[in-house]
Design an enzyme around this catalytic site. Sequence first.
Site, mmCIF file in Angstrom:
data_model
loop_
_atom_site.group_PDB
_atom_site.id
_atom_site.type_symbol
_atom_site.label_atom_id
_atom_site.label_comp_id
_atom_site.label_asym_id
_atom_site.label_seq_id
_atom_site.Cartn_x
_atom_site.Cartn_y
_atom_site.Cartn_z
ATOM 1 N N LYS A 17 0.889 -1.310 -0.271
ATOM 2 C CA LYS A 17 0.245 0.010 -0.469
ATOM 3 C C LYS A 17 1.560 1.188 0.096
ATOM 4 O O LYS A 17 0.803 2.399 -0.741
ATOM 5 C CB LYS A 17 -1.143 0.233 1.180
ATOM 6 C CG LYS A 17 -1.731 -0.969 1.646
ATOM 7 C CD LYS A 17 -3.362 -1.266 2.196
ATOM 8 C CE LYS A 17 -2.434 -1.183 4.251
ATOM 9 N NZ LYS A 17 -1.186 -2.241 4.099
ATOM 10 N N ARG A 92 -9.474 1.652 8.837
ATOM 11 C CA ARG A 92 -8.742 0.551 9.048
ATOM 12 C C ARG A 92 -10.664 -0.621 9.667
ATOM 13 O O ARG A 92 -9.770 -1.777 9.848
ATOM 14 C CB ARG A 92 -7.701 0.333 10.003
ATOM 15 C CG ARG A 92 -6.503 -0.145 9.216
ATOM 16 C CD ARG A 92 -4.722 -0.047 10.249
ATOM 17 N NE ARG A 92 -4.372 -0.896 10.183
ATOM 18 C CZ ARG A 92 -2.945 -0.312 9.618
ATOM 19 N NH1 ARG A 92 -3.067 0.676 8.725
ATOM 20 N NH2 ARG A 92 -1.960 -0.892 9.287
ATOM 21 N N ARG A 131 11.716 -5.797 5.068
ATOM 22 C CA ARG A 131 11.681 -4.552 4.078
ATOM 23 C C ARG A 131 12.848 -3.745 5.148
ATOM 24 O O ARG A 131 13.076 -4.294 6.756
ATOM 25 C CB ARG A 131 10.416 -4.185 4.917
ATOM 26 C CG ARG A 131 10.002 -2.530 4.991
ATOM 27 C CD ARG A 131 8.577 -1.765 4.433
ATOM 28 N NE ARG A 131 8.026 -2.608 5.681
ATOM 29 C CZ ARG A 131 6.357 -1.976 6.229
ATOM 30 N NH1 ARG A 131 5.650 -2.142 5.534
ATOM 31 N NH2 ARG A 131 6.172 -2.831 7.558
ATOM 32 N N ARG A 163 11.785 -2.014 10.796
ATOM 33 C CA ARG A 163 10.336 -1.203 11.592
ATOM 34 C C ARG A 163 10.465 -2.409 12.646
ATOM 35 O O ARG A 163 10.631 -3.525 13.028
ATOM 36 C CB ARG A 163 9.766 -1.312 10.379
ATOM 37 C CG ARG A 163 8.990 -0.114 10.541
ATOM 38 C CD ARG A 163 7.625 0.207 9.352
ATOM 39 N NE ARG A 163 6.976 -0.163 10.099
ATOM 40 C CZ ARG A 163 5.789 -0.410 9.250
ATOM 41 N NH1 ARG A 163 5.362 0.865 7.885
ATOM 42 N NH2 ARG A 163 4.677 -1.114 9.750
ATOM 43 N N ARG A 174 -0.272 -8.815 13.468
ATOM 44 C CA ARG A 174 -0.439 -7.974 12.821
ATOM 45 C C ARG A 174 -2.238 -8.353 11.612
ATOM 46 O O ARG A 174 -2.765 -8.053 11.358
ATOM 47 C CB ARG A 174 0.047 -7.226 12.146
ATOM 48 C CG ARG A 174 0.538 -6.130 12.802
ATOM 49 C CD ARG A 174 2.384 -5.405 12.269
ATOM 50 N NE ARG A 174 2.075 -4.880 10.559
ATOM 51 C CZ ARG A 174 2.843 -4.256 10.001
ATOM 52 N NH1 ARG A 174 4.590 -5.120 10.612
ATOM 53 N NH2 ARG A 174 2.951 -4.261 9.205
HETATM 54 P P1 AP5 Z 1 4.728 -1.524 1.865
HETATM 55 O O1 AP5 Z 1 4.455 -0.800 0.624
HETATM 56 O O2 AP5 Z 1 5.885 -1.420 2.718
HETATM 57 O O3 AP5 Z 1 3.137 -2.658 2.600
HETATM 58 P P2 AP5 Z 1 1.706 -1.966 3.192
HETATM 59 O O4 AP5 Z 1 1.271 -2.408 2.222
HETATM 60 O O5 AP5 Z 1 1.790 -0.524 3.328
HETATM 61 O O6 AP5 Z 1 2.588 -2.116 4.572
HETATM 62 P P3 AP5 Z 1 2.766 -1.993 5.962
HETATM 63 O O7 AP5 Z 1 3.207 -3.157 7.062
HETATM 64 O O8 AP5 Z 1 3.094 -0.253 6.068
HETATM 65 O O9 AP5 Z 1 1.443 -1.251 6.363
HETATM 66 P P4 AP5 Z 1 0.481 -1.629 7.617
HETATM 67 O O10 AP5 Z 1 -0.761 -1.415 7.191
HETATM 68 O O11 AP5 Z 1 0.408 -2.847 8.290
HETATM 69 O O12 AP5 Z 1 1.565 -0.643 8.358
HETATM 70 P P5 AP5 Z 1 1.205 0.729 8.380
HETATM 71 O O13 AP5 Z 1 2.398 1.640 8.953
HETATM 72 O O14 AP5 Z 1 -0.166 1.598 7.810
HETATM 73 O O15 AP5 Z 1 5.714 -2.911 0.965
HETATM 74 C C1 AP5 Z 1 6.128 -4.172 2.106
HETATM 75 C C2 AP5 Z 1 7.818 -4.879 1.326
HETATM 76 O O16 AP5 Z 1 7.156 -5.432 0.391
HETATM 77 C C3 AP5 Z 1 8.146 -3.606 1.013
HETATM 78 O O17 AP5 Z 1 9.387 -3.803 1.279
HETATM 79 C C4 AP5 Z 1 8.528 -3.333 0.164
HETATM 80 O O18 AP5 Z 1 9.838 -2.463 -0.883
HETATM 81 C C5 AP5 Z 1 8.472 -4.825 -1.134
HETATM 82 N N1 AP5 Z 1 7.002 -5.009 -2.129
HETATM 83 C C6 AP5 Z 1 6.018 -3.679 -1.978
HETATM 84 N N2 AP5 Z 1 5.332 -4.216 -3.160
HETATM 85 C C7 AP5 Z 1 5.532 -5.584 -3.636
HETATM 86 C C8 AP5 Z 1 5.917 -6.447 -5.423
HETATM 87 N N3 AP5 Z 1 4.795 -6.268 -6.125
HETATM 88 N N4 AP5 Z 1 6.681 -7.202 -5.404
HETATM 89 C C9 AP5 Z 1 8.080 -7.436 -4.279
HETATM 90 N N5 AP5 Z 1 8.079 -6.575 -3.590
HETATM 91 C C10 AP5 Z 1 7.091 -5.550 -3.257
HETATM 92 O O19 AP5 Z 1 0.731 0.807 10.995
HETATM 93 C C11 AP5 Z 1 1.373 0.332 11.414
HETATM 94 C C12 AP5 Z 1 0.815 0.690 12.239
HETATM 95 O O20 AP5 Z 1 0.140 1.991 12.590
HETATM 96 C C13 AP5 Z 1 -0.314 -0.468 12.728
HETATM 97 O O21 AP5 Z 1 -0.205 -1.925 13.005
HETATM 98 C C14 AP5 Z 1 -1.385 0.604 13.910
HETATM 99 O O22 AP5 Z 1 -0.540 0.342 14.965
HETATM 100 C C15 AP5 Z 1 -1.397 1.670 13.212
HETATM 101 N N6 AP5 Z 1 -2.574 2.299 12.714
HETATM 102 C C16 AP5 Z 1 -2.360 2.511 11.451
HETATM 103 N N7 AP5 Z 1 -3.104 3.124 10.821
HETATM 104 C C17 AP5 Z 1 -4.155 2.636 11.553
HETATM 105 C C18 AP5 Z 1 -5.076 2.664 11.490
HETATM 106 N N8 AP5 Z 1 -6.394 3.508 10.638
HETATM 107 N N9 AP5 Z 1 -6.657 2.903 12.774
HETATM 108 C C19 AP5 Z 1 -5.082 1.611 13.843
HETATM 109 N N10 AP5 Z 1 -4.163 2.068 14.141
HETATM 110 C C20 AP5 Z 1 -3.880 2.412 12.351
#
Ligand code: AP5
Length: 218
Positions: A17, A92, A131, A163, A174
């Site tokens: 994402k 979410r 990552r 991270r 998660r």
């Molecule tokens: P990446 O693009 O980083 O994936 P992502 O979907 O953004 O993953 P996140 O872990 O950041 O999402 P998340 O939703 O768990 O975490 P967030 O920071 O929002 O890609 C992942 C890896 O794969 C990278 O190394 C990339 O290079 C590689 N890659 C990408 N595409 C690829 C492809 N096609 N092929 C091969 N490799 C590829 O949230 C963190 C925490 O914050 C949550 O757990 C929660 O505690 C809190 N939080 C955030 N938002 C909320 C909310 N709305 N409500 C409540 N708590 C929240």
Amino acid sequence: MKTPLYIVMLGPPGAGKGTQAKVLAQALSLVHISTGDLFREHLKNETELGQLAQSFMNKGELVPDGVTIKMVEERLAKPDCVSGAVLDGFPRTPVQAEALETLLAQFDAGVKVVPFINVPDEVLVERLSGRWVSSSGRVYHALYNPPMVQWIDDLDGSELYQREDDQPETVRHRIKVYRDQTAPLIDYYTQKSLLVEIDGTQSIEGVTEDLMKAVEEA
Ligand code: AP5
């Protein structure tokens, strides 16, 4: 004035994402709003919200809806969001999705399209364990999207790190939290005819191509 364009990126942790939201936002001249990045920024600045968020994030739990919605409400009220935004990691939960609808209605707007990047669990664990991120939010992968020099950011030369919540045990939790609390949004947005499923197992470029198509057709 053109109708603002709000895009919600949906998908499990590690689906890509953030990677895709950055590309999409740049291509469409929109703001990229990542709630995970906003929380991490609060953490870096040692704010009260950052401390609260950290206790949930490190365990792989969601930060409570009330504080998350308030933070997004404040962000969306800023002038750079008048043309729309690419929302990454929000909503979410169904409560957050309802709140977003109410918020956007105030600007006579709504969500235009919800790309759902679908990736199987075993691929997610591999992606997150490889990552590497920079303090300015750039994202790499040891195998699939490596920096030019190992552990060094291509643009500013700073050291990359993993991270805290990318530890395998936290990743598994998660994914479970995603299935329990976020996956219901797939039905929610399908019923509103906004969901477009994208095969997230393709190359990064392949996913971008499908996403751009989905946005153009929306
Ligand atoms: P990446 O693009 O980083 O994936 P992502 O979907 O953004 O993953 P996140 O872990 O950041 O999402 P998340 O939703 O768990 O975490 P967030 O920071 O929002 O890609 C992942 C890896 O794969 C990278 O190394 C990339 O290079 C590689 N890659 C990408 N595409 C690829 C492809 N096609 N092929 C091969 N490799 C590829 O949230 C963190 C925490 O914050 C949550 O757990 C929660 O505690 C809190 N939080 C955030 N938002 C909320 C909310 N709305 N409500 C409540 N708590 C929240």
